[in-house]
Design a protein around this motif. Structure first.
Motif, PDB file in Angstrom:
ATOM      1  N   LEU A  56      17.882  11.906 -53.541  1.00 59.28           N
ATOM      2  CA  LEU A  56      19.061  10.567 -54.272  1.00 59.28           C
ATOM      3  C   LEU A  56      18.453   9.427 -53.403  1.00 59.28           C
ATOM      4  O   LEU A  56      19.234   8.469 -53.112  1.00 59.28           O
ATOM      5  CB  LEU A  56      20.270  11.933 -53.404  1.00 59.28           C
ATOM      6  N   VAL A  57      17.558   9.570 -51.906  1.00 59.84           N
ATOM      7  CA  VAL A  57      17.307   8.858 -51.226  1.00 59.84           C
ATOM      8  C   VAL A  57      16.072   7.730 -52.216  1.00 59.84           C
ATOM      9  O   VAL A  57      16.552   6.659 -51.938  1.00 59.84           O
ATOM     10  CB  VAL A  57      16.730   8.946 -49.498  1.00 59.84           C
ATOM     11  N   TYR A  60      18.178   5.743 -55.440  1.00 57.32           N
ATOM     12  CA  TYR A  60      18.967   5.101 -54.342  1.00 57.32           C
ATOM     13  C   TYR A  60      18.886   4.222 -54.215  1.00 57.32           C
ATOM     14  O   TYR A  60      18.910   2.813 -54.462  1.00 57.32           O
ATOM     15  CB  TYR A  60      20.044   5.607 -52.703  1.00 57.32           C
ATOM     16  N   LEU A  63      17.310   1.585 -56.772  1.00 59.57           N
ATOM     17  CA  LEU A  63      18.543   1.733 -58.144  1.00 59.57           C
ATOM     18  C   LEU A  63      19.027   0.375 -57.308  1.00 59.57           C
ATOM     19  O   LEU A  63      18.980  -0.391 -57.894  1.00 59.57           O
ATOM     20  CB  LEU A  63      19.952   2.732 -58.260  1.00 59.57           C
ATOM     21  N   HIS A  64      19.072   0.535 -55.839  1.00 65.62           N
ATOM     22  CA  HIS A  64      18.847  -0.817 -55.157  1.00 65.62           C
ATOM     23  C   HIS A  64      18.644  -1.988 -54.994  1.00 65.62           C
ATOM     24  O   HIS A  64      18.778  -2.938 -55.493  1.00 65.62           O
ATOM     25  CB  HIS A  64      19.887  -0.330 -53.490  1.00 65.62           C
ATOM     26  N   TRP A  68      18.281  -0.757 -63.495  1.00 66.33           N
ATOM     27  CA  TRP A  68      18.744   0.372 -63.742  1.00 66.33           C
ATOM     28  C   TRP A  68      17.420   0.889 -65.041  1.00 66.33           C
ATOM     29  O   TRP A  68      16.958   1.800 -64.595  1.00 66.33           O
ATOM     30  CB  TRP A  68      19.362   0.052 -64.621  1.00 66.33           C
ATOM     31  N   LEU A  71      14.518   2.832 -63.000  1.00 67.22           N
ATOM     32  CA  LEU A  71      15.850   4.705 -62.447  1.00 67.22           C
ATOM     33  C   LEU A  71      14.618   5.133 -63.490  1.00 67.22           C
ATOM     34  O   LEU A  71      14.882   5.876 -63.426  1.00 67.22           O
ATOM     35  CB  LEU A  71      17.315   4.212 -62.384  1.00 67.22           C
TER      36      LEU A  71
END
Length: 104
Positions: A56-57, A60, A63-64, A68, A71
């Protein structure tokens, strides 16, 4: 940087495959370890939390700092490696099952 740059998408896809390799290798190690280890429930839960945190990190951060589309490329690489891992594990399990049957 353009989102549709093929080189970036290839790198993202490769990164997704690396994430998948780390995730599924850790899962495979955990499953093999808990068979003979102490406190199997603890190790299974701890492994799940660690693997999901790393995944998840990474998602994240992608995406940050990316787009998109990046991702999606990472997810495609991750899913591709998952499919390849499952096929490989099935072959290993069936091969070890065939060896055991021949020994009997």
């Amino acid at each position: 940087m353009i989102m549709d740059d093929p080189l970036i998408l290839i790198w993202m896809f490769t990164g997704g495959m690396i994430l998948g390799a780390v995730y599924f290798s850790a899962l495979w190690f955990t499953v093999r370890y808990i068979q003979n280890g102490r406190y199997p429930a603890f190790w299974l839960i701890a492994s799940l939390i660690l693997r999901m945190t790393v995944l998840l990190v990474a998602f994240y951060l992608i995406l940050h700092y990316g787009h998109w589309g990046h991702l999606l490329a990472v997810l495609a690489g991750f899913v591709t490696l998952r499919i390849l891992s499952v096929r490989s594990m099935r072959r290993q399990i069936s091969a070890s099952g065939n060896i055991k049957e021949k020994q009997l």
